[in-house]
Design a protein around this motif. Structure first.
Motif, mmCIF file in Angstrom:
data_model
loop_
_atom_site.group_PDB
_atom_site.id
_atom_site.type_symbol
_atom_site.label_atom_id
_atom_site.label_comp_id
_atom_site.label_asym_id
_atom_site.label_seq_id
_atom_site.Cartn_x
_atom_site.Cartn_y
_atom_site.Cartn_z
ATOM 1 N N MET A 73 9.507 -15.381 53.861
ATOM 2 C CA MET A 73 9.786 -16.002 52.897
ATOM 3 C C MET A 73 8.823 -16.991 52.567
ATOM 4 N N ARG A 74 8.337 -17.647 53.477
ATOM 5 C CA ARG A 74 7.253 -19.017 53.198
ATOM 6 C C ARG A 74 5.811 -18.290 52.916
ATOM 7 N N LYS A 75 5.771 -17.021 53.670
ATOM 8 C CA LYS A 75 4.464 -16.531 53.436
ATOM 9 C C LYS A 75 4.333 -15.973 51.825
ATOM 10 N N LEU A 76 5.436 -15.719 51.152
ATOM 11 C CA LEU A 76 5.629 -15.509 49.882
ATOM 12 C C LEU A 76 6.044 -16.488 48.825
ATOM 13 N N GLY A 77 5.669 -17.718 49.357
ATOM 14 C CA GLY A 77 5.899 -18.894 48.396
ATOM 15 C C GLY A 77 7.062 -19.285 48.019
ATOM 16 N N SER A 78 8.083 -19.022 48.802
ATOM 17 C CA SER A 78 9.490 -19.238 48.555
ATOM 18 C C SER A 78 9.649 -20.904 48.130
ATOM 19 N N VAL A 79 10.346 -21.034 46.909
ATOM 20 C CA VAL A 79 10.457 -22.438 46.750
ATOM 21 C C VAL A 79 12.005 -23.110 47.363
ATOM 22 N N ILE A 80 12.836 -22.040 47.916
ATOM 23 C CA ILE A 80 13.915 -22.625 48.708
ATOM 24 C C ILE A 80 13.417 -23.043 50.180
ATOM 25 N N LEU A 81 12.590 -22.272 50.787
ATOM 26 C CA LEU A 81 12.205 -22.553 52.078
ATOM 27 C C LEU A 81 11.288 -23.896 51.983
ATOM 28 N N ARG A 82 10.472 -24.167 50.964
ATOM 29 C CA ARG A 82 9.677 -25.203 50.730
ATOM 30 C C ARG A 82 10.459 -26.480 50.661
ATOM 31 N N CYS A 83 11.590 -26.187 49.811
ATOM 32 C CA CYS A 83 12.454 -27.528 49.688
ATOM 33 C C CYS A 83 13.364 -27.795 51.051
ATOM 34 N N ALA A 84 13.332 -26.511 51.619
ATOM 35 C CA ALA A 84 14.227 -26.672 52.957
ATOM 36 C C ALA A 84 13.512 -27.548 54.040
ATOM 37 N N ASP A 85 12.229 -27.037 54.298
ATOM 38 C CA ASP A 85 11.400 -27.642 55.223
ATOM 39 C C ASP A 85 11.023 -29.270 54.933
ATOM 40 N N ALA A 86 10.944 -29.627 53.510
ATOM 41 C CA ALA A 86 10.760 -30.855 53.136
ATOM 42 C C ALA A 86 11.953 -31.790 53.279
ATOM 43 N N HIS A 87 13.003 -31.316 53.636
ATOM 44 C CA HIS A 87 14.364 -32.066 53.743
ATOM 45 C C HIS A 87 15.055 -31.728 54.990
ATOM 46 N N ARG A 88 14.390 -31.252 55.959
ATOM 47 C CA ARG A 88 14.867 -30.804 57.395
ATOM 48 C C ARG A 88 15.699 -31.977 57.866
ATOM 49 N N VAL A 89 16.502 -31.807 58.893
ATOM 50 C CA VAL A 89 17.356 -32.499 59.604
ATOM 51 C C VAL A 89 17.280 -32.136 60.930
ATOM 52 N N PRO A 90 17.519 -32.896 61.830
ATOM 53 C CA PRO A 90 17.312 -32.386 63.543
ATOM 54 C C PRO A 90 18.529 -31.264 63.504
ATOM 55 N N ALA A 91 18.175 -30.197 64.263
ATOM 56 C CA ALA A 91 19.198 -29.347 64.373
ATOM 57 C C ALA A 91 18.754 -28.308 65.509
ATOM 58 N N GLY A 92 18.200 -28.747 66.735
ATOM 59 C CA GLY A 92 17.591 -27.938 67.692
ATOM 60 C C GLY A 92 16.580 -26.870 67.026
ATOM 61 N N SER A 93 16.900 -25.786 67.344
ATOM 62 C CA SER A 93 16.103 -24.419 66.923
ATOM 63 C C SER A 93 16.372 -24.042 65.601
ATOM 64 N N ALA A 94 17.363 -24.501 65.033
ATOM 65 C CA ALA A 94 17.998 -24.012 63.580
ATOM 66 C C ALA A 94 16.991 -24.851 62.488
ATOM 67 N N LEU A 95 17.215 -24.340 61.417
ATOM 68 C CA LEU A 95 16.510 -25.140 60.256
ATOM 69 C C LEU A 95 17.888 -25.569 59.344
ATOM 70 N N ALA A 96 18.245 -27.030 59.633
ATOM 71 C CA ALA A 96 19.199 -27.655 58.841
ATOM 72 C C ALA A 96 18.686 -28.399 57.680
ATOM 73 N N VAL A 97 19.472 -28.880 56.783
ATOM 74 C CA VAL A 97 18.833 -29.669 55.739
ATOM 75 C C VAL A 97 19.556 -30.997 55.285
ATOM 76 N N ASP A 98 19.337 -31.830 54.739
ATOM 77 C CA ASP A 98 19.917 -32.830 53.970
ATOM 78 C C ASP A 98 20.371 -32.159 52.636
ATOM 79 N N ARG A 99 21.533 -31.828 52.476
ATOM 80 C CA ARG A 99 21.981 -30.943 51.480
ATOM 81 C C ARG A 99 21.730 -31.665 49.884
#
Length: 435
Positions: A73-99
């Motif tokens: 999804m990142r390679k295809l320009g996903s806005v959801i993944l872009r915003c998730a990456d920008a608001h990431r919070v610590p979660a080990g090997s998981a991708l968690a976000v400031d909701r």
């Protein structure tokens, strides 16, 4: 603005579909009911609000199918993944976000795009022109009835439950400690609340005895989805079920004893400030007063204050293998596509991924071309294949992306190497398809 396509639903799938279309130069009308009328699960009118966990699950693209889906999804320009990456919070090997930060970012991206008109309105009828229905599992009654009337099929349904969120400052860190399982991450990604055998057995008994919410008449025959099972329903399956599930202590060393506890409750950071933490795997249908009483018996949470208590709502999805073609079009009305959880995919990322594909399929069609579905060797293709033909309508159930949906490897490999080889094959297949 004169629009070329109408998207109904501003959740993860609808927002992603709108973004993909708008980036392709298509003028979009995005209708979102919240702001005019609420739902049983949402708390705001922000687009892409996360109502259950704040986790997008594993971000490992080499050994986990959902991590591979992230990468595609990142390679295809996903806005959801872009915003998730920008608001990431610590979660080990998981991708968690400031909701909240995540939902605000998605809303701002959609509202500011010149090719998108966001309209707060409830839609009760199927559109006549090009459209994508991405209303999610809480589709309003009028539109749900219009879908049933058009397809002649009863929508299937399952229950989805929401986990509680607690305030960090009132967690007793004399009893709890920071650690990711097997020390993955930076060591402060999860808070762990340990239980002795006696504490666990008492907690298990309290879950079974706790007062549950009443079901409406029309909800009583609705099955649960295995991936989001209420904690007390799991407890009913056996005294050790929780210890081998969300309360598994393996890989967690209690610093007071140097040993694994008998059971453990994990909490994961829920916002960027680190002030809110959600109880991992603790979705529940206990009544609110019972949740406070029972969950305060957990060591470390005896003084807990809850920013949000758990809840339960009914989710609906269509029999996609029977009703949709390979590009997510409704066979009875090819001008309409479906995307997101209403198709029967399960999970935040999966919903957004199907929105991404629906948007790209629609953009190609409006441009007078045809976009072939992504290869089944990719995470996107495997998920799409399950929705549109990988299961029979009679046995169709919500599904997270997993390597079991991918075609088998052509070569023999050791079990330990299989996922890495499938991920490498997927990257090559996606590169060819995207080009």
């Amino acid at each position: 603005m004169t629009y070329q396509i109408h998207i109904i639903g501003g959740g993860l799938a609808g927002s992603e579909a709108a973004w993909q279309l708008a980036e392709a130069g298509v003028r979009v009308r995005l209708s979102e009911m919240r702001g005019v009328e609420g739902t049983p699960a949402h708390h705001t009118d922000l687009l892409a609000e996360l109502v259950c966990s704040n986790s997008f699950r594993s971000d490992d693209p080499e050994h986990n199918a959902v991590g591979l889906l992230h990468a595609e999804m990142r390679k295809l320009g996903s806005v959801i993944l872009r915003c998730a990456d920008a608001h990431r919070v610590p979660a080990g090997s998981a991708l968690a976000v400031d909701r909240e930060g995540f939902a605000v970012a998605v809303t701002q991206a959609i509202e500011s795009h010149p090719n998108i008109e966001l309209v707060r309105e409830r839609i009760d009828a199927l559109p006549e022109g090009h459209a994508i229905i991405a209303t999610g599992p809480l589709t309003a009654a009028g539109l749900a009835e219009a879908i049933r009337s058009e397809t002649g099929e009863e929508a299937l349904a399952f229950f989805d439950a929401i986990a509680p969120i607690v305030h960090r400052e009132l967690i007793d860190m004399d009893l709890a400690w920071f650690q990711s399982r097997w020390n993955k991450g930076d060591g402060h990604d999860y808070i762990n609340c340990p239980m002795s055998k006696d504490e666990y057995l008492a907690f298990h008994a309290a879950l079974l005895a706790g007062e549950k919410g009443e079901f409406r008449e029309w909800e009583r025959d609705t099955p649960y989805f295995e991936g989001c099972m209420p904690i007390e329903v799991m407890a009913e399956r056996g005294v050790d079920t929780l210890r081998y599930g969300p309360m598994k202590p393996v890989g967690l060393d209690d610093p007071r004893t140097g040993r694994w506890p008998y059971a453990v409750v994990q909490l994961r950071q829920d916002n960027a400030l680190g002030t809110l933490w959600n109880m991992v795997g603790f979705q529940t249908k206990l009544k609110h007063a019972e949740q406070v009483r029972v969950f305060r018996t957990i060591p470390g949470l005896q003084n807990a204050e809850f920013a949000r208590l758990g809840g339960l709502h009914r989710n609906t999805f269509i029999q996609s293998p029977k009703l949709l073609d390979g590009t997510l079009r409704l066979r009875a009305r090819p001008n309409i596509r479906f995307a997101g959880q209403i198709t029967g995919c399960e999970g935040y990322v999966e919903s957004a991924a199907i929105g991404l594909l629906a948007g790209r399929f629609a953009a190609a069609e409006l441009a007078g071309t045809t976009l072939a579905p992504p290869p089944p060797e990719t995470a996107l293709g495997a998920l799409l294949g399950h929705i549109t033909g990988g299961a029979t309508a009679e046995t169709y159930q919500p599904m997270n992306v997993n390597f079991g949906l991918f075609p088998p490897l052509d070569v023999r490999s050791k079990k330990a190497d299989r996922k890495g080889l499938m991920a490498a094959r997927a990257r090559e297949a996606l590169a060819t398809w995207a080009a």
